[in-house]
Design a protein around this motif. Structure first.
Motif, PDB file in Angstrom:
ATOM      1  N   ASP A  73       1.264  -1.526  -0.280  1.00 47.95           N
ATOM      2  CA  ASP A  73       0.009  -0.198   0.394  1.00 47.95           C
ATOM      3  C   ASP A  73       1.060   1.057  -0.309  1.00 47.95           C
ATOM      4  OD1 ASP A  73      -2.266  -1.303   0.331  1.00 47.95           O
ATOM      5  OD2 ASP A  73      -2.703  -1.359   1.984  1.00 47.95           O
ATOM      6  N   THR A  74       1.987   1.237   0.629  1.00 50.21           N
ATOM      7  CA  THR A  74       2.757   2.417   0.491  1.00 50.21           C
ATOM      8  C   THR A  74       3.898   2.668  -1.012  1.00 50.21           C
ATOM      9  OG1 THR A  74       4.706   0.704   1.120  1.00 50.21           O
ATOM     10  CG2 THR A  74       3.373   1.813   3.137  1.00 50.21           C
ATOM     11  N   PHE A  75       3.345   1.883  -1.946  1.00 51.88           N
ATOM     12  CA  PHE A  75       4.261   1.772  -3.490  1.00 51.88           C
ATOM     13  C   PHE A  75       3.749   3.028  -3.732  1.00 51.88           C
ATOM     14  CE2 PHE A  75       5.065  -3.153  -3.941  1.00 51.88           C
ATOM     15  CZ  PHE A  75       5.922  -2.759  -2.429  1.00 51.88           C
ATOM     16  N   PRO A  76       4.576   3.849  -4.209  1.00 53.09           N
ATOM     17  CA  PRO A  76       4.086   5.178  -5.210  1.00 53.09           C
ATOM     18  C   PRO A  76       4.141   4.699  -6.438  1.00 53.09           C
ATOM     19  CG  PRO A  76       6.352   5.954  -4.421  1.00 53.09           C
ATOM     20  CD  PRO A  76       5.303   3.996  -4.051  1.00 53.09           C
ATOM     21  N   ILE A  77       3.089   4.077  -6.373  1.00 57.81           N
ATOM     22  CA  ILE A  77       2.692   3.556  -8.248  1.00 57.81           C
ATOM     23  C   ILE A  77       2.865   4.506  -9.674  1.00 57.81           C
ATOM     24  CG2 ILE A  77       1.339   2.115  -9.862  1.00 57.81           C
ATOM     25  CD1 ILE A  77       0.889   0.581  -6.742  1.00 57.81           C
ATOM     26  N   GLN A  78       2.201   5.225  -9.210  1.00 55.57           N
ATOM     27  CA  GLN A  78       1.463   5.986  -9.488  1.00 55.57           C
ATOM     28  C   GLN A  78       3.051   7.461 -10.396  1.00 55.57           C
ATOM     29  OE1 GLN A  78      -0.918   6.247 -11.870  1.00 55.57           O
ATOM     30  NE2 GLN A  78      -0.056   8.812 -12.769  1.00 55.57           N
ATOM     31  N   ALA A  79       3.565   7.416  -9.345  1.00 54.44           N
ATOM     32  CA  ALA A  79       5.182   7.866  -9.282  1.00 54.44           C
ATOM     33  C   ALA A  79       5.904   7.284 -10.513  1.00 54.44           C
ATOM     34  CB  ALA A  79       5.247   8.854  -8.141  1.00 54.44           C
ATOM     35  N   ILE A  80       5.848   6.157  -9.827  1.00 60.20           N
ATOM     36  CA  ILE A  80       7.119   5.340 -10.862  1.00 60.20           C
ATOM     37  C   ILE A  80       6.077   5.039 -12.478  1.00 60.20           C
ATOM     38  CG2 ILE A  80       7.381   2.338 -10.615  1.00 60.20           C
ATOM     39  CD1 ILE A  80       7.832   2.740  -7.817  1.00 60.20           C
ATOM     40  N   ARG A  81       5.334   4.841 -12.319  1.00 62.57           N
ATOM     41  CA  ARG A  81       4.741   4.219 -13.874  1.00 62.57           C
ATOM     42  C   ARG A  81       4.755   5.940 -14.774  1.00 62.57           C
ATOM     43  NH1 ARG A  81      -0.954   2.080 -13.605  1.00 62.57           N
ATOM     44  NH2 ARG A  81      -1.147   4.667 -12.950  1.00 62.57           N
ATOM     45  N   GLU A  82       4.705   6.583 -14.489  1.00 61.84           N
ATOM     46  CA  GLU A  82       5.050   8.270 -14.628  1.00 61.84           C
ATOM     47  C   GLU A  82       6.936   8.283 -14.692  1.00 61.84           C
ATOM     48  OE1 GLU A  82       1.230  10.737 -12.904  1.00 61.84           O
ATOM     49  OE2 GLU A  82       3.542  11.169 -12.350  1.00 61.84           O
ATOM     50  N   ALA A  83       7.563   8.203 -13.881  1.00 55.15           N
ATOM     51  CA  ALA A  83       8.715   8.174 -13.906  1.00 55.15           C
ATOM     52  C   ALA A  83       9.192   7.364 -15.404  1.00 55.15           C
ATOM     53  CB  ALA A  83       9.588   7.874 -12.298  1.00 55.15           C
ATOM     54  N   CYS A  84       8.716   5.809 -15.453  1.00 49.97           N
ATOM     55  CA  CYS A  84       9.114   4.983 -15.948  1.00 49.97           C
ATOM     56  C   CYS A  84       8.638   5.257 -17.603  1.00 49.97           C
ATOM     57  CB  CYS A  84       8.289   3.916 -16.374  1.00 49.97           C
ATOM     58  SG  CYS A  84       9.171   2.454 -14.976  1.00 49.97           S
ATOM     59  N   ASP A  85       7.932   6.042 -17.543  1.00 47.39           N
ATOM     60  CA  ASP A  85       7.229   7.041 -19.065  1.00 47.39           C
ATOM     61  C   ASP A  85       8.433   8.002 -19.820  1.00 47.39           C
ATOM     62  OD1 ASP A  85       5.776   6.680 -21.015  1.00 47.39           O
ATOM     63  OD2 ASP A  85       5.167   8.656 -21.125  1.00 47.39           O
ATOM     64  N   ARG A  86       8.616   8.459 -18.035  1.00 59.15           N
ATOM     65  CA  ARG A  86       9.723   9.117 -18.443  1.00 59.15           C
ATOM     66  C   ARG A  86      10.819   9.432 -18.918  1.00 59.15           C
ATOM     67  NH1 ARG A  86       7.105  12.467 -13.977  1.00 59.15           N
ATOM     68  NH2 ARG A  86       8.887  12.322 -13.106  1.00 59.15           N
ATOM     69  N   VAL A  87      11.458   8.825 -18.523  1.00 54.04           N
ATOM     70  CA  VAL A  87      12.709   7.835 -18.909  1.00 54.04           C
ATOM     71  C   VAL A  87      12.920   7.090 -20.062  1.00 54.04           C
ATOM     72  CG1 VAL A  87      14.793   6.271 -18.038  1.00 54.04           C
ATOM     73  CG2 VAL A  87      13.889   7.361 -16.274  1.00 54.04           C
ATOM     74  N   LEU A  88      11.870   6.493 -20.546  1.00 51.69           N
ATOM     75  CA  LEU A  88      11.817   5.609 -21.799  1.00 51.69           C
ATOM     76  C   LEU A  88      12.036   6.889 -22.904  1.00 51.69           C
ATOM     77  CD1 LEU A  88      10.550   2.302 -20.725  1.00 51.69           C
ATOM     78  CD2 LEU A  88      12.941   2.396 -21.643  1.00 51.69           C
ATOM     79  N   THR A  89      11.054   7.926 -22.512  1.00 52.55           N
ATOM     80  CA  THR A  89      11.190   8.957 -23.423  1.00 52.55           C
ATOM     81  C   THR A  89      12.852  10.039 -23.612  1.00 52.55           C
ATOM     82  OG1 THR A  89       9.170   8.621 -22.558  1.00 52.55           O
ATOM     83  CG2 THR A  89       9.513  11.164 -24.097  1.00 52.55           C
ATOM     84  N   GLN A  90      13.049   9.993 -22.684  1.00 49.64           N
ATOM     85  CA  GLN A  90      14.069  11.340 -22.118  1.00 49.64           C
ATOM     86  C   GLN A  90      15.354  10.519 -22.226  1.00 49.64           C
ATOM     87  OE1 GLN A  90      13.607  13.465 -18.878  1.00 49.64           O
ATOM     88  NE2 GLN A  90      11.708  13.772 -19.361  1.00 49.64           N
ATOM     89  N   ALA A  91      15.943   8.894 -22.427  1.00 47.91           N
ATOM     90  CA  ALA A  91      16.773   8.509 -22.177  1.00 47.91           C
ATOM     91  C   ALA A  91      16.666   7.325 -22.504  1.00 47.91           C
ATOM     92  CB  ALA A  91      17.196   9.101 -20.656  1.00 47.91           C
ATOM     93  N   PRO A  92      16.042   6.695 -23.453  1.00 45.80           N
ATOM     94  CA  PRO A  92      16.108   5.371 -23.412  1.00 45.80           C
ATOM     95  C   PRO A  92      17.122   4.702 -23.993  1.00 45.80           C
ATOM     96  CG  PRO A  92      15.186   6.867 -25.694  1.00 45.80           C
ATOM     97  CD  PRO A  92      15.518   7.497 -25.008  1.00 45.80           C
ATOM     98  N   ARG A  93      17.912   4.769 -24.745  1.00 45.07           N
ATOM     99  CA  ARG A  93      19.058   4.534 -25.099  1.00 45.07           C
ATOM    100  C   ARG A  93      19.800   4.066 -24.083  1.00 45.07           C
ATOM    101  NH1 ARG A  93      19.958   4.669 -30.852  1.00 45.07           N
ATOM    102  NH2 ARG A  93      21.837   5.102 -30.938  1.00 45.07           N
ATOM    103  N   GLU A  94      20.274   5.010 -23.097  1.00 46.90           N
ATOM    104  CA  GLU A  94      21.157   5.263 -21.714  1.00 46.90           C
ATOM    105  C   GLU A  94      20.923   3.971 -21.290  1.00 46.90           C
ATOM    106  OE1 GLU A  94      19.751   7.420 -23.347  1.00 46.90           O
ATOM    107  OE2 GLU A  94      21.788   8.959 -24.178  1.00 46.90           O
ATOM    108  N   ALA A  95      18.943   4.285 -20.718  1.00 45.51           N
ATOM    109  CA  ALA A  95      18.884   3.317 -19.716  1.00 45.51           C
ATOM    110  C   ALA A  95      18.591   2.043 -20.251  1.00 45.51           C
ATOM    111  CB  ALA A  95      17.409   3.780 -19.281  1.00 45.51           C
ATOM    112  N   LEU A  96      19.234   1.948 -21.386  1.00 52.10           N
ATOM    113  CA  LEU A  96      18.612   0.334 -21.842  1.00 52.10           C
ATOM    114  C   LEU A  96      19.980  -0.384 -22.196  1.00 52.10           C
ATOM    115  CD1 LEU A  96      15.036   0.379 -23.807  1.00 52.10           C
ATOM    116  CD2 LEU A  96      15.572  -0.499 -20.901  1.00 52.10           C
ATOM    117  N   GLN A  97      20.421   0.722 -22.040  1.00 53.76           N
ATOM    118  CA  GLN A  97      22.774   0.032 -22.455  1.00 53.76           C
ATOM    119  C   GLN A  97      23.120  -0.924 -21.951  1.00 53.76           C
ATOM    120  OE1 GLN A  97      24.315  -1.452 -24.070  1.00 53.76           O
ATOM    121  NE2 GLN A  97      24.296  -0.010 -26.024  1.00 53.76           N
ATOM    122  N   TYR A  98      24.353  -0.840 -21.317  1.00 55.71           N
ATOM    123  CA  TYR A  98      25.342  -1.310 -20.499  1.00 55.71           C
ATOM    124  C   TYR A  98      25.635  -0.227 -19.592  1.00 55.71           C
ATOM    125  CZ  TYR A  98      25.923  -6.310 -21.911  1.00 55.71           C
ATOM    126  OH  TYR A  98      26.193  -8.177 -21.685  1.00 55.71           O
TER     127      TYR A  98
END
Lengths: 401, 401
Positions: free
Chosen positions: A41-66
Motif C-alpha cells: 500500500d505504500t508503493f507510489p505506483i503512479q509516480a513510478i509509472r510516470e517516471a518509467c515513461d519519462r526515462v523511456l522517453t527522454q533517455a531510453p538508449r542510455e537506460a537500456l544499454q550497459y
C-alpha cells in the motif's frame, strides 16, 4: 552428484527457514505476521509509472544499454547528499549502487571474509546477512547485548590476534528482527570500543527512515568514516521490486568492492536506477516517507495494544520506535518453532526467532511484522496468538504431575 | 588499510582492462570498435515502454514487491519453451533467472569452485567469466584449440585426479572474443571426450540467436542434460539494461545455485522480469531478432570487406557467422596492446586480445566489434587501423639494420 563436485563453501548454503515458513503461511486465509515485506500500500505506483515513461522517453538508449559498475551518477550524488542530511560526509565517489542491499552484504563477504576468519554479529542478527556471509565461511562471534543493543565490553572482549575479527556487523536502527534502536550513548560507547581495538564496522541501515516519533541518532559512519562501511536501501522507503541498494565505503576499500560488484553482475540495472532517481530527485521522499511512518506507527500501536491485551503473563517485548517488527520472548516452556504448526492451524503465522542467531538460539523468541496487516487484522492475529500460547501453557500445566 | 583486512581472494579481483580501455576510447571523436555493447539502435524502446505501462497498470503491487528467488514463473516457463525450440528438454523448475548472465557465472563459481581447484577454459575465453571465477581462486587450464574451438584431446589430457577439474567453460556460439562457432562434429567430439572423462561442462550462450545465414548446431546441453549447466541472456536480443539472464541447471545442482542466488541478491528485480516477459510473451522476438541479425550481418560484411582491403599482409582473421566480433591476429612484430595508444591517437580503438587469455596471451591478437558503428564508419575505422599497422611495420623495417 558424482559428476559435479561442489565447492566446500556450498555446505554453508542452505534453504532459508523464513522462506520455507513463508511458503506455508502464504496459504489464503492465513493472517501472516511472518513476512519481512513492506506494505504494498505504500508503493507510489503512479509516480513510478510516470517516471518509467519519462526515462523511456527522454533517455531510453542510455537506460537500456550497459552502464557503469559504480552506478548512475546522479543517483550516487543523491545518495551522498541524502546521507549528508543524516550527518555523514560522503563523496559520491564513495557510493556504490548495489542490486539490493543484500548484494552489498555479499560484496562485503567476498572482499573481507576469509574462510575461518572471525566476524562479529549481534545477538540476534539479520538472517539475510548470515546467509550472505556464510558462503565465505566465517566463524561468527555473537556479541552479548541488552535491550539497547550490543555491549561495548563484548567488543573489547573479541580476540584480536591473527587472523583477527574482520568486522562487526551492526544494525543500529529498528533492527530486523528485534526492532530495537541503539541509543546515542550506546553508539558512542560502541564506537569508542571499536576504535580502541581497531575493529572496523559494517553498519546496515535499511529501516532508519521508518522512525515514528523522532529520528534515530546519527549513523556510526558519521562519527568514524574510515572505520565504518555503510549500507542503505530503497526497498523500505520506496519499493523492493527495483532491487536498489547502496553501500558507502571508505576510499581505501572502494576499488575492491567495485571490482567485486563488476564480477558479480557487471552493474545494477540502469533503467531501475534512472527510474528511482527520476522519482526521488525533486524531494519526493520528503512527502512520501512520512506517509509510511504514519501508517506503520498506527499499525505498531495496534499491535502494542493487542499484545498488551492478549499475551499471557511472562511474555516480554519492547515497543519499537520505528521499523516493521515486534520481537517477543515467550514465557518459559514455550518454544516458538514447536508452536508454529499450532499457530498456522489456527490461521496465523510468525517467524520463530531461532533463525536469527549465529549461535545458541533462544527458542522462546519470535518476530511479528505489523506492516502488512490492517489494525483490525493485527488485533485478531495477536488475539489468536495469545490463545495458542494460553492453550499450550494450560496444557503443559495439566500435564504436570 | 591497516584497519581493514582484505580476504585473500581480493588479490584476484582487479580492474577490467577493457573497462580501463573503454574509458580512454569513450572520448568524443573516437571511432570505437572496442565495445562489447549491442547496438542501441536494436532496442525495442516503444515495445518496452508499452510493456512497462501495462505491468505497472495490471500488476503494480506484485511487480514492485519482493519476489521469488527462482524468478517470475511465466518467464521461467518462456525460457524452458524457448530452449525446447533449440532441442533442449527443460523443465521450468530447472530455470533460475539471474541478474544478467554475469551473475550466473558468479553463482557457478560460488557453488562449484574451491580455491586451488582446476577449471578448464578456452584459449582465448570470455574475460567476464575469468573475472567472475577469479575470486573463487581456481587454477585455470587453458584448453588447446584450433579455428573450430577447443580440441577434444585437450579435454582427454586434463588431470582428473583429486581435486579434479570442476568443469570446462565453453562458449559454443560466436564466441566472445573470437567470433567462432563450434561445428556440429566438434560438439559431438567434445561431448564424447567430456563424457569419457566425466568432466561437466558450463555452456555459455549469449550470442547464439545472432546468427547470419544459418542457426548454429543444437546446444551441448541438448545432448547431455545432466552434465551441462547452460547460461543464457536477454542482453543481446532485447536490451542489457534490464540485466536479465538465466541459467538451466541439472536438477541435482539447482538447489545450491538457488540458495547462492538468494544469498547474492534475494532475487532479480521483479518488475524487470515482468516487463521483459510482457514484451516477449506473444512471439515478439520472432520478429525482432531477425532485424538484429540483418543489421549485424550487414555490418559484419562491411568489416569483412574493409579488412580485406586495408589489413597488411600477414594479418589473419576468420569471418564470423554470427555474433558481434572479429578476432584478428596481426603480423609478426605487432603487439596489439603496445599499438593501442597510436590507434587512439589516430581516432580509433579496439580491445587487445591479451585480456582474454587465462595464460600465455598472444600479444598479436585483438578484438573488433562491428555492431555499434555504421558501415561507413567501419570502413573508415578499419582503414585507419590498417594505416596504424602499416606505419608500425614500415617503421620497424626502417629501424632494422
Amino acid at each position: 552428484m558424482t559428476l559435479w563436485t561442489l565447492a566446500r563453501r556450498s555446505a554453508r548454503l542452505n534453504p532459508s527457514i523464513i522462506r520455507e515458513i513463508l511458503k506455508v503461511t502464504e496459504q489464503p486465509g492465513i493472517l501472516s505476521m511472518a513476512g519481512g515485506l513492506p506494505s504494498a500500500d505504500t508503493f507510489p505506483i503512479q509516480a513510478i509509472r510516470e517516471a518509467c515513461d519519462r526515462v523511456l522517453t527522454q533517455a531510453p538508449r542510455e537506460a537500456l544499454q550497459y552502464a557503469a559498475s559504480e552506478g548512475f551518477g546522479p543517483l550516487r550524488e543523491w545518495v551522498a547528499q541524502h546521507l549528508g542530511g543524516m550527518g555523514m560526509r560522503v563523496d559520491p565517489g564513495q557510493v556504490l549502487i548495489t542490486t539490493g542491499s543484500q548484494q552489498g552484504l555479499d560484496l562485503v563477504g567476498k572482499v573481507l571474509v576469509d574462510a575461518g576468519a572471525p566476524v562479529a554479529v549481534e545477538t540476534p542478527t539479520y538472517l539475510g546477512a548470515l546467509q550472505a556471509f556464510n558462503p565465505y565461511e566465517p566463524i561468527y562471534t555473537s556479541l552479548a547485548g541488552d535491550a539497547d543493543g550490543p555491549l561495548p565490553d563484548s567488543i573489547r572482549a573479541l580476540p584480536h590476534d591473527a587472523p583477527g575479527t574482520r568486522f562487526a556487523y551492526l544494525l543500529p536502527n529498528f533492527q530486523n528482527p528485534t526492532g530495537r534502536v541503539l541509543p546515542e550513548a550506546r553508539r558512542l560507547a560502541l564506537l569508542a570500543a571499536a576504535q580502541a581495538v581497531g575493529l572496523p564496522l559494517v553498519e546496515d541501515n535499511p529501516y532508519g527512515d521508518l522512525w515514528f516519533d523522532a529520528p534515530p541518532p546519527a549513523p556510526l559512519a558519521a562519527r568514524w568514516p574510515e572505520g565504518v562501511l555503510y549500507l542503505g536501501s530503497f526497498s523500505k522507503v520506496l519499493t523492493p521490486g527495483f532491487r536498489l541498494g547502496y553501500l558507502v565505503a571508505p576510499p581505501a576499500l572502494y576499488p575492491k568492492l567495485l571490482q567485486a560488484k563488476q564480477a558479480a553482475d557487471l552493474h545494477t540495472p540502469g533503467i531501475n536506477q534512472r527510474v528511482v532517481h527520476e522519482v526521488i530527485k525533486n524531494g519526493f521522499l520528503d512527502q512520501h516517507v512520512p506517509t509510511i511512518r504514519a501508517r506503520y506507527a498506527a499499525q505498531c500501536a495496534a499491535m502494542a495494544e493487542a499484545l498488551q491485551r492478549h499475551m499471557p503473563e511472562g511474555t516480554e517485548w519492547q515497543r519499537p520506535q520505528g521499523g516493521m517488527f515486534f520481537w517477543l520472548r515467550l514465557p518459559a516452556g514455550c518454544d516458538a518453532m514447536a508452536l508454529l504448526p499450532q499457530a498456522v492451524a489456527q490461521g496465523i503465522a510468525y517467524v520463530p526467532g531461532a533463525a536469527f542467531y549465529a549461535h545458541a538460539a533462544d527458542p522462546r523468541t519470535l518476530r511479528l511484522s505489523f506492516v502488512t496487516l490492517s489494525p483490525d487484522d493485527i488485533a485478531s492475529g495477536v488475539a489468536t496468538l495469545g490463545k495458542v500460547l494460553r492453550t499450550h501453557i494450560d496444557g503443559t500445566r495439566e500435564e504436570a504431575p
